[in-house]
Design a protein around this motif. Sequence first.
Motif, PDB file in Angstrom:
ATOM      1  N   ASP A 293       0.806  -1.213   0.000  1.00 37.54           N
ATOM      2  CA  ASP A 293       0.000   0.000   0.000  1.00 37.54           C
ATOM      3  C   ASP A 293       0.846   1.274   0.000  1.00 37.54           C
ATOM      4  OD1 ASP A 293      -2.563   1.088  -0.170  1.00 37.54           O
ATOM      5  OD2 ASP A 293      -2.696   1.403   1.994  1.00 37.54           O
ATOM      6  N   GLN A 294       2.046   1.217  -0.554  1.00 36.47           N
ATOM      7  CA  GLN A 294       2.960   2.351  -0.589  1.00 36.47           C
ATOM      8  C   GLN A 294       3.346   2.684  -2.028  1.00 36.47           C
ATOM      9  OE1 GLN A 294       4.002   4.083   2.277  1.00 36.47           O
ATOM     10  NE2 GLN A 294       2.370   2.804   3.143  1.00 36.47           N
ATOM     11  N   TYR A 295       3.794   3.914  -2.218  1.00 33.12           N
ATOM     12  CA  TYR A 295       4.292   4.328  -3.528  1.00 33.12           C
ATOM     13  C   TYR A 295       5.496   5.238  -3.398  1.00 33.12           C
ATOM     14  CZ  TYR A 295       1.246   8.362  -2.605  1.00 33.12           C
ATOM     15  OH  TYR A 295       0.627   9.449  -2.040  1.00 33.12           O
ATOM     16  N   ASN A 296       6.147   5.218  -2.252  1.00 34.03           N
ATOM     17  CA  ASN A 296       7.342   6.040  -2.061  1.00 34.03           C
ATOM     18  C   ASN A 296       8.565   5.333  -2.651  1.00 34.03           C
ATOM     19  OD1 ASN A 296       6.886   4.189   0.179  1.00 34.03           O
ATOM     20  ND2 ASN A 296       8.785   5.002   1.023  1.00 34.03           N
TER      21      ASN A 296
ATOM     22  N   LEU B  78       6.476   3.904 -18.080  1.00 28.66           N
ATOM     23  CA  LEU B  78       6.572   3.365 -16.728  1.00 28.66           C
ATOM     24  C   LEU B  78       5.246   2.694 -16.424  1.00 28.66           C
ATOM     25  CD1 LEU B  78       8.563   6.088 -14.856  1.00 28.66           C
ATOM     26  CD2 LEU B  78       8.986   3.642 -14.749  1.00 28.66           C
ATOM     27  N   GLU B  79       5.293   1.380 -16.228  1.00 34.80           N
ATOM     28  CA  GLU B  79       4.100   0.589 -15.953  1.00 34.80           C
ATOM     29  C   GLU B  79       3.964   0.391 -14.452  1.00 34.80           C
ATOM     30  OE1 GLU B  79       4.902  -3.073 -17.970  1.00 34.80           O
ATOM     31  OE2 GLU B  79       4.354  -2.256 -19.924  1.00 34.80           O
ATOM     32  N   GLY B  80       2.853   0.834 -13.880  1.00 38.89           N
ATOM     33  CA  GLY B  80       2.601   0.654 -12.459  1.00 38.89           C
ATOM     34  C   GLY B  80       1.785  -0.595 -12.215  1.00 38.89           C
ATOM     35  N   HIS B  81       2.166  -1.343 -11.174  1.00 42.06           N
ATOM     36  CA  HIS B  81       1.498  -2.607 -10.848  1.00 42.06           C
ATOM     37  C   HIS B  81       1.229  -2.696  -9.354  1.00 42.06           C
ATOM     38  CE1 HIS B  81       2.406  -4.371 -14.832  1.00 42.06           C
ATOM     39  NE2 HIS B  81       3.510  -3.663 -14.743  1.00 42.06           N
TER      40      HIS B  81
ATOM     41  N   ALA C 228       8.037   6.956  -9.685  1.00 43.01           N
ATOM     42  CA  ALA C 228       9.270   6.638 -10.411  1.00 43.01           C
ATOM     43  C   ALA C 228       9.549   7.701 -11.473  1.00 43.01           C
ATOM     44  CB  ALA C 228       9.167   5.247 -11.038  1.00 43.01           C
ATOM     45  N   LYS C 229       8.520   8.133 -12.179  1.00 43.51           N
ATOM     46  CA  LYS C 229       8.682   9.178 -13.193  1.00 43.51           C
ATOM     47  C   LYS C 229       9.208  10.468 -12.563  1.00 43.51           C
ATOM     48  CE  LYS C 229       6.075  12.035 -16.451  1.00 43.51           C
ATOM     49  NZ  LYS C 229       4.803  12.238 -17.152  1.00 43.51           N
ATOM     50  N   ASN C 230       8.615  10.857 -11.454  1.00 42.71           N
ATOM     51  CA  ASN C 230       9.037  12.096 -10.790  1.00 42.71           C
ATOM     52  C   ASN C 230      10.479  12.004 -10.326  1.00 42.71           C
ATOM     53  OD1 ASN C 230       6.507  13.181 -11.236  1.00 42.71           O
ATOM     54  ND2 ASN C 230       5.738  12.648  -9.210  1.00 42.71           N
ATOM     55  N   TYR C 231      10.903  10.845  -9.855  1.00 38.49           N
ATOM     56  CA  TYR C 231      12.288  10.707  -9.421  1.00 38.49           C
ATOM     57  C   TYR C 231      13.232  10.797 -10.621  1.00 38.49           C
ATOM     58  CZ  TYR C 231      16.385   9.456  -6.810  1.00 38.49           C
ATOM     59  OH  TYR C 231      17.629   9.500  -6.238  1.00 38.49           O
ATOM     60  N   LEU C 232      12.875  10.136 -11.724  1.00 38.15           N
ATOM     61  CA  LEU C 232      13.694  10.243 -12.943  1.00 38.15           C
ATOM     62  C   LEU C 232      13.765  11.698 -13.403  1.00 38.15           C
ATOM     63  CD1 LEU C 232      12.547   7.076 -14.931  1.00 38.15           C
ATOM     64  CD2 LEU C 232      14.827   7.499 -13.977  1.00 38.15           C
ATOM     65  N   ALA C 233      12.654  12.412 -13.336  1.00 39.35           N
ATOM     66  CA  ALA C 233      12.638  13.829 -13.730  1.00 39.35           C
ATOM     67  C   ALA C 233      13.539  14.650 -12.808  1.00 39.35           C
ATOM     68  CB  ALA C 233      11.212  14.361 -13.712  1.00 39.35           C
ATOM     69  N   SER C 234      13.566  14.313 -11.524  1.00 39.43           N
ATOM     70  CA  SER C 234      14.424  15.050 -10.583  1.00 39.43           C
ATOM     71  C   SER C 234      15.904  14.826 -10.884  1.00 39.43           C
ATOM     72  CB  SER C 234      14.114  14.653  -9.136  1.00 39.43           C
ATOM     73  OG  SER C 234      14.682  13.395  -8.819  1.00 39.43           O
TER      74      SER C 234
ATOM     75  N   LYS D  23       6.726  -9.241  -5.359  1.00 38.38           N
ATOM     76  CA  LYS D  23       7.186  -9.145  -6.751  1.00 38.38           C
ATOM     77  C   LYS D  23       6.188  -8.414  -7.634  1.00 38.38           C
ATOM     78  CE  LYS D  23      10.212 -13.128  -6.602  1.00 38.38           C
ATOM     79  NZ  LYS D  23      10.461 -14.481  -7.070  1.00 38.38           N
ATOM     80  N   ASN D  24       4.940  -8.386  -7.223  1.00 38.35           N
ATOM     81  CA  ASN D  24       3.903  -7.745  -8.032  1.00 38.35           C
ATOM     82  C   ASN D  24       3.724  -6.261  -7.737  1.00 38.35           C
ATOM     83  OD1 ASN D  24       3.336 -10.092  -9.453  1.00 38.35           O
ATOM     84  ND2 ASN D  24       1.901 -10.811  -7.910  1.00 38.35           N
ATOM     85  N   ARG D  25       4.213  -5.786  -6.613  1.00 40.90           N
ATOM     86  CA  ARG D  25       4.119  -4.359  -6.258  1.00 40.90           C
ATOM     87  C   ARG D  25       5.322  -3.654  -6.869  1.00 40.90           C
ATOM     88  NH1 ARG D  25       3.266  -6.715  -0.879  1.00 40.90           N
ATOM     89  NH2 ARG D  25       5.411  -6.084  -0.452  1.00 40.90           N
ATOM     90  N   ARG D  26       5.156  -3.167  -8.107  1.00 37.21           N
ATOM     91  CA  ARG D  26       6.322  -2.676  -8.837  1.00 37.21           C
ATOM     92  C   ARG D  26       5.952  -1.614  -9.854  1.00 37.21           C
ATOM     93  NH1 ARG D  26       3.917  -6.710 -11.349  1.00 37.21           N
ATOM     94  NH2 ARG D  26       4.213  -7.063 -13.577  1.00 37.21           N
ATOM     95  N   ALA D  27       7.005  -0.941 -10.347  1.00 34.88           N
ATOM     96  CA  ALA D  27       6.917  -0.066 -11.520  1.00 34.88           C
ATOM     97  C   ALA D  27       8.020  -0.542 -12.467  1.00 34.88           C
ATOM     98  CB  ALA D  27       7.123   1.387 -11.139  1.00 34.88           C
ATOM     99  N   VAL D  28       7.660  -0.790 -13.715  1.00 32.35           N
ATOM    100  CA  VAL D  28       8.594  -1.337 -14.701  1.00 32.35           C
ATOM    101  C   VAL D  28       8.814  -0.316 -15.810  1.00 32.35           C
ATOM    102  CG1 VAL D  28       9.014  -3.243 -16.304  1.00 32.35           C
ATOM    103  CG2 VAL D  28       7.719  -3.656 -14.212  1.00 32.35           C
TER     104      VAL D  28
END
Length: 171
Positions: free
Chosen positions: A71-74, A100-103, A124-130, A160-165
């Motif tokens: 239940d996190q996205y940090n 970026l695929e969110g799962h 993940a996108k925001n971190y790459l942008a930073s 394994k399923n809580r990911r961004a690819v």
Amino acid sequence: MTIRKSTAMIAAITMLAVGACAKKAPDTLPPAPEGTGDTGAGTGTGVIPGSQEDFLASVGAMGDRVFFDYDQYNVDAQDQATLQTQSQWLQRNPAVRVTLEGHADERGTRDYNIALGERRANAAKNYLASLGVDPSRIQVISYGKERPAEIGSTEEAYAKNRRAVTVVINR
């Protein structure tokens, strides 16, 4: 009787015409256009620079994905290291766009998991942008729980399923 003969004759003529138009493969293929394939330059492995294969070879086995707690996205320290490697590759390949695929894992409703997957991909996108990657090069999509990396109702499968690819969409 003449209609039947006419129909048979039309069918025969059509089959002959279609058969005459069929192309046969050439005995030898022309050389590949310059700048494609392995010419002995570049990676030397036949991997096209800027491709998904090049990306995976550069970032390592699990380097195309970051994982999240329940239940996190940090983006934690381990995720940051993975995304920094991805950022370096993206900066070396400025014409490449990625998705970026969110799962999410199977727990929760479909709608909730779609929203959570989107938050994960955006994190993940925001971190790459930073790190200097132009955000217009990054598309975000959420699959929620619809595309599990591992089937099962265990903590290991859930993790394994809580990911961004990160997936290369063009070069």
